[in-house]
Design an enzyme around this catalytic site. Sequence first.
Site, PDB file in Angstrom:
ATOM      1  N   ASP A   9      35.026  37.175  29.440  1.00 43.55           N
ATOM      2  CA  ASP A   9      34.875  38.425  30.165  1.00 43.55           C
ATOM      3  C   ASP A   9      36.206  38.644  30.900  1.00 43.55           C
ATOM      4  O   ASP A   9      36.985  37.700  31.067  1.00 43.55           O
ATOM      5  CB  ASP A   9      33.710  38.239  31.153  1.00 43.55           C
ATOM      6  CG  ASP A   9      33.559  39.397  32.091  1.00 43.55           C
ATOM      7  OD1 ASP A   9      33.471  40.536  31.615  1.00 43.55           O
ATOM      8  OD2 ASP A   9      33.523  39.166  33.317  1.00 43.55           O
ATOM      9  N   LEU A  10      36.480  39.867  31.326  1.00 42.72           N
ATOM     10  CA  LEU A  10      37.770  40.116  31.986  1.00 42.72           C
ATOM     11  C   LEU A  10      37.621  40.133  33.503  1.00 42.72           C
ATOM     12  O   LEU A  10      38.066  39.217  34.199  1.00 42.72           O
ATOM     13  CB  LEU A  10      38.353  41.438  31.468  1.00 42.72           C
ATOM     14  CG  LEU A  10      39.688  41.864  32.058  1.00 42.72           C
ATOM     15  CD1 LEU A  10      40.789  40.872  31.738  1.00 42.72           C
ATOM     16  CD2 LEU A  10      40.083  43.253  31.532  1.00 42.72           C
ATOM     17  N   ASP A  11      36.936  41.194  34.006  1.00 44.92           N
ATOM     18  CA  ASP A  11      36.797  41.356  35.455  1.00 44.92           C
ATOM     19  C   ASP A  11      35.995  40.204  36.041  1.00 44.92           C
ATOM     20  O   ASP A  11      34.824  40.030  35.693  1.00 44.92           O
ATOM     21  CB  ASP A  11      36.072  42.670  35.774  1.00 44.92           C
ATOM     22  CG  ASP A  11      36.900  43.891  35.408  1.00 44.92           C
ATOM     23  OD1 ASP A  11      38.112  43.735  35.227  1.00 44.92           O
ATOM     24  OD2 ASP A  11      36.329  44.986  35.310  1.00 44.92           O
ATOM     25  N   THR A  17      39.443  42.125  39.409  1.00 45.58           N
ATOM     26  CA  THR A  17      39.579  43.579  39.520  1.00 45.58           C
ATOM     27  C   THR A  17      38.438  44.191  40.324  1.00 45.58           C
ATOM     28  O   THR A  17      38.494  45.371  40.657  1.00 45.58           O
ATOM     29  CB  THR A  17      39.625  44.238  38.131  1.00 45.58           C
ATOM     30  OG1 THR A  17      38.747  43.511  37.300  1.00 45.58           O
ATOM     31  CG2 THR A  17      41.005  44.257  37.565  1.00 45.58           C
ATOM     32  N   LYS A  45      28.981  44.670  39.462  1.00 49.60           N
ATOM     33  CA  LYS A  45      29.722  43.723  38.620  1.00 49.60           C
ATOM     34  C   LYS A  45      29.144  43.634  37.210  1.00 49.60           C
ATOM     35  O   LYS A  45      27.939  43.411  37.043  1.00 49.60           O
ATOM     36  CB  LYS A  45      29.754  42.343  39.279  1.00 49.60           C
ATOM     37  CG  LYS A  45      30.681  42.321  40.477  1.00 49.60           C
ATOM     38  CD  LYS A  45      30.886  40.930  41.021  1.00 49.60           C
ATOM     39  CE  LYS A  45      31.853  41.003  42.201  1.00 49.60           C
ATOM     40  NZ  LYS A  45      31.901  39.740  42.932  1.00 49.60           N
ATOM     41  N   GLY A  46      30.003  43.816  36.229  1.00 51.83           N
ATOM     42  CA  GLY A  46      29.590  43.715  34.827  1.00 51.83           C
ATOM     43  C   GLY A  46      28.851  44.948  34.309  1.00 51.83           C
ATOM     44  O   GLY A  46      28.495  45.016  33.142  1.00 51.83           O
ATOM     45  N   ARG A  49      30.616  51.968  33.721  1.00 49.53           N
ATOM     46  CA  ARG A  49      31.097  52.936  34.713  1.00 49.53           C
ATOM     47  C   ARG A  49      30.016  53.933  35.128  1.00 49.53           C
ATOM     48  O   ARG A  49      29.792  54.168  36.315  1.00 49.53           O
ATOM     49  CB  ARG A  49      32.305  53.690  34.130  1.00 49.53           C
ATOM     50  CG  ARG A  49      33.073  54.480  35.165  1.00 49.53           C
ATOM     51  CD  ARG A  49      34.238  55.213  34.539  1.00 49.53           C
ATOM     52  NE  ARG A  49      35.076  54.330  33.745  1.00 49.53           N
ATOM     53  CZ  ARG A  49      35.984  54.746  32.876  1.00 49.53           C
ATOM     54  NH1 ARG A  49      36.177  56.044  32.688  1.00 49.53           N
ATOM     55  NH2 ARG A  49      36.705  53.884  32.181  1.00 49.53           N
ATOM     56  N   SER A 114      34.731  42.525  27.204  1.00 44.32           N
ATOM     57  CA  SER A 114      34.617  43.190  28.509  1.00 44.32           C
ATOM     58  C   SER A 114      33.938  44.552  28.403  1.00 44.32           C
ATOM     59  O   SER A 114      34.076  45.243  27.401  1.00 44.32           O
ATOM     60  CB  SER A 114      36.031  43.369  29.080  1.00 44.32           C
ATOM     61  OG  SER A 114      36.017  44.254  30.165  1.00 44.32           O
ATOM     62  N   ALA A 115      33.250  44.938  29.477  1.00 45.72           N
ATOM     63  CA  ALA A 115      32.609  46.257  29.528  1.00 45.72           C
ATOM     64  C   ALA A 115      33.617  47.337  29.890  1.00 45.72           C
ATOM     65  O   ALA A 115      33.328  48.529  29.788  1.00 45.72           O
ATOM     66  CB  ALA A 115      31.501  46.233  30.577  1.00 45.72           C
ATOM     67  N   SER A 116      34.814  46.928  30.304  1.00 42.79           N
ATOM     68  CA  SER A 116      35.773  47.906  30.835  1.00 42.79           C
ATOM     69  C   SER A 116      36.512  48.678  29.748  1.00 42.79           C
ATOM     70  O   SER A 116      36.981  48.115  28.769  1.00 42.79           O
ATOM     71  CB  SER A 116      36.799  47.194  31.715  1.00 42.79           C
ATOM     72  OG  SER A 116      37.766  48.125  32.136  1.00 42.79           O
ATOM     73  N   ASN A 118      39.209  50.047  30.511  1.00 46.31           N
ATOM     74  CA  ASN A 118      40.602  49.899  30.941  1.00 46.31           C
ATOM     75  C   ASN A 118      41.174  48.518  30.641  1.00 46.31           C
ATOM     76  O   ASN A 118      42.243  48.170  31.142  1.00 46.31           O
ATOM     77  CB  ASN A 118      40.696  50.161  32.452  1.00 46.31           C
ATOM     78  CG  ASN A 118      40.320  51.586  32.806  1.00 46.31           C
ATOM     79  OD1 ASN A 118      40.936  52.531  32.318  1.00 46.31           O
ATOM     80  ND2 ASN A 118      39.294  51.754  33.625  1.00 46.31           N
ATOM     81  N   LYS A 145      26.078  45.319  28.635  1.00 42.45           N
ATOM     82  CA  LYS A 145      25.464  44.036  28.957  1.00 42.45           C
ATOM     83  C   LYS A 145      24.256  44.338  29.854  1.00 42.45           C
ATOM     84  O   LYS A 145      24.357  45.241  30.678  1.00 42.45           O
ATOM     85  CB  LYS A 145      26.453  43.138  29.717  1.00 42.45           C
ATOM     86  CG  LYS A 145      27.738  42.845  28.938  1.00 42.45           C
ATOM     87  CD  LYS A 145      28.789  42.215  29.873  1.00 42.45           C
ATOM     88  CE  LYS A 145      30.125  42.082  29.167  1.00 42.45           C
ATOM     89  NZ  LYS A 145      31.221  41.614  30.020  1.00 42.45           N
ATOM     90  N   GLU A 169      31.558  34.077  31.736  1.00 43.76           N
ATOM     91  CA  GLU A 169      31.108  35.299  32.410  1.00 43.76           C
ATOM     92  C   GLU A 169      30.906  35.087  33.906  1.00 43.76           C
ATOM     93  O   GLU A 169      30.489  34.018  34.332  1.00 43.76           O
ATOM     94  CB  GLU A 169      29.744  35.721  31.833  1.00 43.76           C
ATOM     95  CG  GLU A 169      29.764  36.905  30.921  1.00 43.76           C
ATOM     96  CD  GLU A 169      30.096  38.236  31.580  1.00 43.76           C
ATOM     97  OE1 GLU A 169      30.109  38.328  32.811  1.00 43.76           O
ATOM     98  OE2 GLU A 169      30.338  39.194  30.836  1.00 43.76           O
ATOM     99  N   ASP A 170      31.156  36.134  34.695  1.00 40.86           N
ATOM    100  CA  ASP A 170      30.926  36.025  36.149  1.00 40.86           C
ATOM    101  C   ASP A 170      29.719  36.840  36.612  1.00 40.86           C
ATOM    102  O   ASP A 170      29.346  36.765  37.770  1.00 40.86           O
ATOM    103  CB  ASP A 170      32.148  36.527  36.925  1.00 40.86           C
ATOM    104  CG  ASP A 170      32.309  38.032  36.815  1.00 40.86           C
ATOM    105  OD1 ASP A 170      32.213  38.562  35.685  1.00 40.86           O
ATOM    106  OD2 ASP A 170      32.472  38.699  37.850  1.00 40.86           O
TER     107      ASP A 170
HETATM  108  P1  B16 Z   1      35.702  50.634  33.558  1.00 43.73           P
HETATM  109  P2  B16 Z   1      33.831  43.171  32.757  1.00 43.73           P
HETATM  110  C1  B16 Z   1      33.277  45.517  33.969  1.00 43.73           C
HETATM  111  O1  B16 Z   1      34.176  44.625  33.387  1.00 43.73           O
HETATM  112  C2  B16 Z   1      33.272  45.422  35.491  1.00 43.73           C
HETATM  113  O2  B16 Z   1      32.770  44.156  35.926  1.00 43.73           O
HETATM  114  C3  B16 Z   1      32.415  46.510  36.083  1.00 43.73           C
HETATM  115  O3  B16 Z   1      32.431  46.466  37.497  1.00 43.73           O
HETATM  116  C4  B16 Z   1      32.939  47.882  35.582  1.00 43.73           C
HETATM  117  O4  B16 Z   1      32.127  48.946  36.084  1.00 43.73           O
HETATM  118  C5  B16 Z   1      32.946  47.895  34.053  1.00 43.73           C
HETATM  119  O5  B16 Z   1      33.735  46.815  33.575  1.00 43.73           O
HETATM  120  C6  B16 Z   1      33.487  49.191  33.488  1.00 43.73           C
HETATM  121  O6  B16 Z   1      34.828  49.308  33.818  1.00 43.73           O
HETATM  122  O7  B16 Z   1      35.259  51.679  34.548  1.00 43.73           O
HETATM  123  O8  B16 Z   1      37.116  50.152  33.770  1.00 43.73           O
HETATM  124  O9  B16 Z   1      35.453  51.061  32.125  1.00 43.73           O
HETATM  125  O10 B16 Z   1      33.372  42.325  33.911  1.00 43.73           O
HETATM  126  O11 B16 Z   1      32.789  43.379  31.687  1.00 43.73           O
HETATM  127  O12 B16 Z   1      35.178  42.724  32.211  1.00 43.73           O
HETATM  128 MG    MG Z   2      32.895  40.397  34.810  1.00 40.27          MG
END
Ligand code: B16
Ligand code: MG
Length: 214
Positions: A9-11, A17, A45-46, A49, A114-116, A118, A145, A169-170
Amino acid sequence: MSVKGCIFDLDGVIVDTAKYHYLAWKRLAAELGFEFTIKDNERLKGVSRMKSLEILLEVGGLNFDDKTKVKLAEKKNNWYVEYISKMDKSEILPGVENFIKSLKEKGIKTALGSASKNAMIILNNLKILDYFDAVIDGNKVKKAKPDPEVFLLAAKELNLEPKDCVVFEDAEAGIEAAKNAGMYAVGVGSLDILHKADRVIMGFDNAKLDIIKF
Ligand code: B16
Ligand code: MG
């Protein structure tokens, strides 16, 4: 059994982040006229958006039509991107880069899950994109997730079976996603939150490859 792939996982695992997400969500809440606390932020977290925005609006006791919600999420994201564009290598969490390097030396494949949306900006700024054989981020998946889609797709891109993969994962939803994918789940953080993981580590500082033996 021997592990063939590790999915990160990233964040919260590679970089913290969450603090930047918090700054941006807090700023949005302030504009909307309510306070968003660090404790409220734990619930994001996780989480994707749009789902994060839903939780934020619930905290503020507000509701908007879908068009306005998209605009609000965009506004938050623009601030978030502004914060993360200033990140550099110094923000990689302790020990994780060395841990990934040792995996590569052992011939273990690595992926980001990652869910992000970005994730690429962050990987590029941290100069760690080359460490990953596959990158699955929020742009590639439809289901958030705890759905296992993100990790199953990572295993598929690595050409590995889910049972041969370990996930780091966190977030509670992330651990559930890993278990739903049929993978071994290592929680990074506190045992209280991550009790559904197969094992929990505090972080990667001094972490040995033993932690992926199961
Ligand atoms: P974005 P992960 C997740 O990343 C974050 O933990 C979560 O807080 C955030 O809302 C989500 O990514 C979406 O991020 O707005 O940048 O697309 O923990 O899955 O790496
Ligand atoms: Mg995370």
